[in-house]
Design a protein around this motif. Structure first.
Motif, PDB file in Angstrom:
ATOM      1  N   TYR A   1     -26.584 -50.763 -29.527  1.00 18.61           N
ATOM      2  CA  TYR A   1     -27.687 -50.394 -30.410  1.00 18.61           C
ATOM      3  C   TYR A   1     -28.698 -51.522 -30.561  1.00 18.61           C
ATOM      4  O   TYR A   1     -29.907 -51.334 -30.401  1.00 18.61           O
ATOM      5  CB  TYR A   1     -27.126 -50.004 -31.780  1.00 18.61           C
ATOM      6  CG  TYR A   1     -28.183 -49.567 -32.763  1.00 18.61           C
ATOM      7  CD1 TYR A   1     -28.617 -48.247 -32.797  1.00 18.61           C
ATOM      8  CD2 TYR A   1     -28.753 -50.482 -33.654  1.00 18.61           C
ATOM      9  CE1 TYR A   1     -29.593 -47.843 -33.701  1.00 18.61           C
ATOM     10  CE2 TYR A   1     -29.727 -50.087 -34.554  1.00 18.61           C
ATOM     11  CZ  TYR A   1     -30.148 -48.764 -34.575  1.00 18.61           C
ATOM     12  OH  TYR A   1     -31.122 -48.366 -35.462  1.00 18.61           O
TER      13      TYR A   1
ATOM     14  N   TYR B   1     -39.727 -39.305 -32.753  1.00 20.64           N
ATOM     15  CA  TYR B   1     -38.706 -40.022 -33.529  1.00 20.64           C
ATOM     16  C   TYR B   1     -39.366 -41.157 -34.305  1.00 20.64           C
ATOM     17  O   TYR B   1     -40.122 -41.946 -33.739  1.00 20.64           O
ATOM     18  CB  TYR B   1     -37.613 -40.573 -32.603  1.00 20.64           C
ATOM     19  CG  TYR B   1     -36.931 -39.493 -31.808  1.00 20.64           C
ATOM     20  CD1 TYR B   1     -36.005 -38.632 -32.402  1.00 20.64           C
ATOM     21  CD2 TYR B   1     -37.235 -39.300 -30.459  1.00 20.64           C
ATOM     22  CE1 TYR B   1     -35.399 -37.630 -31.685  1.00 20.64           C
ATOM     23  CE2 TYR B   1     -36.628 -38.293 -29.726  1.00 20.64           C
ATOM     24  CZ  TYR B   1     -35.711 -37.457 -30.341  1.00 20.64           C
ATOM     25  OH  TYR B   1     -35.118 -36.457 -29.621  1.00 20.64           O
TER      26      TYR B   1
ATOM     27  N   ARG C   1     -33.457 -45.929 -35.189  1.00 14.54           N
ATOM     28  CA  ARG C   1     -32.335 -45.297 -35.887  1.00 14.54           C
ATOM     29  C   ARG C   1     -32.438 -43.783 -35.795  1.00 14.54           C
ATOM     30  O   ARG C   1     -31.429 -43.089 -35.606  1.00 14.54           O
ATOM     31  CB  ARG C   1     -32.300 -45.753 -37.346  1.00 14.54           C
ATOM     32  CG  ARG C   1     -31.151 -45.134 -38.141  1.00 14.54           C
ATOM     33  CD  ARG C   1     -31.066 -45.704 -39.536  1.00 14.54           C
ATOM     34  NE  ARG C   1     -32.294 -45.557 -40.291  1.00 14.54           N
ATOM     35  CZ  ARG C   1     -32.461 -45.985 -41.533  1.00 14.54           C
ATOM     36  NH1 ARG C   1     -31.487 -46.634 -42.145  1.00 14.54           N
ATOM     37  NH2 ARG C   1     -33.604 -45.800 -42.160  1.00 14.54           N
ATOM     38  N   ASP C   2     -33.650 -43.257 -35.909  1.00 19.56           N
ATOM     39  CA  ASP C   2     -33.874 -41.816 -35.804  1.00 19.56           C
ATOM     40  C   ASP C   2     -33.504 -41.323 -34.405  1.00 19.56           C
ATOM     41  O   ASP C   2     -32.902 -40.253 -34.241  1.00 19.56           O
ATOM     42  CB  ASP C   2     -35.342 -41.509 -36.110  1.00 19.56           C
ATOM     43  CG  ASP C   2     -35.586 -40.030 -36.384  1.00 19.56           C
ATOM     44  OD1 ASP C   2     -34.635 -39.341 -36.781  1.00 19.56           O
ATOM     45  OD2 ASP C   2     -36.728 -39.583 -36.197  1.00 19.56           O
TER      46      ASP C   2
ATOM     47  N   THR D   1     -29.771 -41.344 -34.050  1.00 19.31           N
ATOM     48  CA  THR D   1     -29.225 -40.200 -34.767  1.00 19.31           C
ATOM     49  C   THR D   1     -29.304 -38.945 -33.916  1.00 19.31           C
ATOM     50  O   THR D   1     -28.368 -38.125 -33.903  1.00 19.31           O
ATOM     51  CB  THR D   1     -29.987 -39.981 -36.092  1.00 19.31           C
ATOM     52  OG1 THR D   1     -29.864 -41.152 -36.900  1.00 19.31           O
ATOM     53  CG2 THR D   1     -29.441 -38.780 -36.851  1.00 19.31           C
TER      54      THR D   1
ATOM     55  N   LEU E   1     -26.614 -39.095 -31.365  1.00 19.98           N
ATOM     56  CA  LEU E   1     -25.343 -38.805 -32.019  1.00 19.98           C
ATOM     57  C   LEU E   1     -25.175 -37.303 -32.233  1.00 19.98           C
ATOM     58  O   LEU E   1     -24.112 -36.734 -31.950  1.00 19.98           O
ATOM     59  CB  LEU E   1     -25.274 -39.548 -33.347  1.00 19.98           C
ATOM     60  CG  LEU E   1     -24.035 -39.326 -34.212  1.00 19.98           C
ATOM     61  CD1 LEU E   1     -22.786 -39.764 -33.474  1.00 19.98           C
ATOM     62  CD2 LEU E   1     -24.174 -40.089 -35.528  1.00 19.98           C
ATOM     63  N   ARG E   2     -26.221 -36.656 -32.733  1.00 20.39           N
ATOM     64  CA  ARG E   2     -26.140 -35.209 -32.973  1.00 20.39           C
ATOM     65  C   ARG E   2     -25.883 -34.444 -31.674  1.00 20.39           C
ATOM     66  O   ARG E   2     -25.089 -33.487 -31.649  1.00 20.39           O
ATOM     67  CB  ARG E   2     -27.443 -34.705 -33.611  1.00 20.39           C
ATOM     68  CG  ARG E   2     -27.644 -35.106 -35.056  1.00 20.39           C
ATOM     69  CD  ARG E   2     -28.916 -34.462 -35.592  1.00 20.39           C
ATOM     70  NE  ARG E   2     -29.293 -34.978 -36.890  1.00 20.39           N
ATOM     71  CZ  ARG E   2     -28.806 -34.554 -38.045  1.00 20.39           C
ATOM     72  NH1 ARG E   2     -27.899 -33.602 -38.045  1.00 20.39           N
ATOM     73  NH2 ARG E   2     -29.222 -35.080 -39.190  1.00 20.39           N
TER      74      ARG E   2
ATOM     75  N   LEU F   1     -21.076 -46.874 -33.855  1.00 26.85           N
ATOM     76  CA  LEU F   1     -20.988 -46.435 -35.247  1.00 26.85           C
ATOM     77  C   LEU F   1     -20.155 -47.407 -36.072  1.00 26.85           C
ATOM     78  O   LEU F   1     -20.505 -47.734 -37.206  1.00 26.85           O
ATOM     79  CB  LEU F   1     -20.368 -45.037 -35.309  1.00 26.85           C
ATOM     80  CG  LEU F   1     -21.310 -43.866 -35.029  1.00 26.85           C
ATOM     81  CD1 LEU F   1     -20.513 -42.576 -34.922  1.00 26.85           C
ATOM     82  CD2 LEU F   1     -22.370 -43.754 -36.104  1.00 26.85           C
TER      83      LEU F   1
ATOM     84  N   GLU G   1     -25.177 -44.072 -43.496  1.00 21.28           N
ATOM     85  CA  GLU G   1     -25.512 -42.655 -43.382  1.00 21.28           C
ATOM     86  C   GLU G   1     -25.170 -42.105 -41.999  1.00 21.28           C
ATOM     87  O   GLU G   1     -24.907 -40.903 -41.835  1.00 21.28           O
ATOM     88  CB  GLU G   1     -26.996 -42.413 -43.693  1.00 21.28           C
ATOM     89  CG  GLU G   1     -27.971 -42.977 -42.684  1.00 21.28           C
ATOM     90  CD  GLU G   1     -28.331 -44.433 -42.955  1.00 21.28           C
ATOM     91  OE1 GLU G   1     -29.326 -44.892 -42.376  1.00 21.28           O
ATOM     92  OE2 GLU G   1     -27.620 -45.101 -43.729  1.00 21.28           O
ATOM     93  N   LEU G   2     -25.163 -42.979 -40.962  1.00 16.77           N
ATOM     94  CA  LEU G   2     -24.791 -42.529 -39.622  1.00 16.77           C
ATOM     95  C   LEU G   2     -23.308 -42.196 -39.560  1.00 16.77           C
ATOM     96  O   LEU G   2     -22.907 -41.200 -38.943  1.00 16.77           O
ATOM     97  CB  LEU G   2     -25.141 -43.593 -38.577  1.00 16.77           C
ATOM     98  CG  LEU G   2     -26.629 -43.853 -38.354  1.00 16.77           C
ATOM     99  CD1 LEU G   2     -26.826 -44.931 -37.303  1.00 16.77           C
ATOM    100  CD2 LEU G   2     -27.344 -42.580 -37.940  1.00 16.77           C
TER     101      LEU G   2
ATOM    102  N   LEU H   1     -22.870 -38.959 -41.280  1.00 16.27           N
ATOM    103  CA  LEU H   1     -23.311 -37.853 -40.436  1.00 16.27           C
ATOM    104  C   LEU H   1     -22.235 -37.502 -39.411  1.00 16.27           C
ATOM    105  O   LEU H   1     -21.925 -36.329 -39.193  1.00 16.27           O
ATOM    106  CB  LEU H   1     -24.621 -38.222 -39.727  1.00 16.27           C
ATOM    107  CG  LEU H   1     -25.255 -37.167 -38.816  1.00 16.27           C
ATOM    108  CD1 LEU H   1     -26.768 -37.315 -38.835  1.00 16.27           C
ATOM    109  CD2 LEU H   1     -24.755 -37.284 -37.377  1.00 16.27           C
TER     110      LEU H   1
END
Length: 215
Positions: A40, A63, A67-68, A71, A74-75, A126, A135-136, A139
């Protein structure tokens, strides 16, 4: 009368929906690869944009920041993990098989997916970013693990309704099943021998089934 050819986007014009979808898919593929290779902290929006052949303003229009973008990666990975769980639940409705066959097939897929390099990378990233970006981690837990538990719970309830198993709380049973199958896969990224992995998977499914078969 010959139909006119489809209209083409003028150079520099707004992309079509299909073009935008392809661009976004490429952007996520490139971002995933770079996060996997560099981690990251060492991955920048500039590097992602350049590698994907997309302008930096275009990336920022999609984005808000790195971080966005992470995310979104990740999704997308979570969705690939969840797909077979939901598919198994739907297949059990349409073409029911034995609970033993279904859980063995499902456990094989879950383990195979958990060892894909991008998934291993995401878990490590993560863990490394959990303090800075809690928050990650939240999520991943809510949209990954808890949704997976719900999908397996639906599957187990279907088998319970047919009398093949007996579970008092399908959600708790689903959580236990996933923990049995995947629990050893979280141990500091240490890779065990394939033969042992398969023996452990079979034992995990057998142990679970022994606990839920009707007496």
């Amino acid at each position: 009368m010959v139909a006119p050819p489809p209209a083409r986007r003028a150079s520099g014009g707004r992309p079509t929906r299909e073009e935008a979808l392809r661009r976004d898919a490429r952007l996520l593929d490139v971002a995933t690869k770079l996060f996997m290779e560099r981690g990251y902290d060492c991955t920048s929006i500039d590097a992602v944009a350049e590698t994907a052949g997309i302008s930096k303003p275009t990336v920022y229009a999609r984005y808000h920041d790195k971080r966005d973008l992470f995310t979104a990666v990740l999704r997308a990975t979570i969705q690939r993990w969840l797909a077979p769980l939901s598919a198994a639940a739907e297949a059990a409705k349409v073409n029911p098989r034995s609970v033993e066959t279904t859980l063995h097939d499902l456990s094989r897929h879950l383990l195979a997916h958990s060892r894909i390099p991008e998934v291993v990378m995401l878990r490590r990233t993560l863990a490394a970013q959990a303090v800075q970006f809690p928050e990650l981690a939240k999520l991943a837990h809510e949209e990954g693990w808890l949704r997976g538990v719900r999908a397996v719970a639906i599957l187990l309830q279907q088998f319970a309704d047919r009398g093949q198993i007996k579970v008092d709380d399908p959600a708790i049973a689903a959580d236990l099943f996933l923990s049995l199958v995947l629990g050893n896969d979280k141990h500091h990224g240490i890779v065990t021998r394939p033969k042992f992995q398969e023996q452990r998977r079979e034992a995990a499914v057998k142990l679970f089934l022994n606990g839920v078969r009707p007496r």
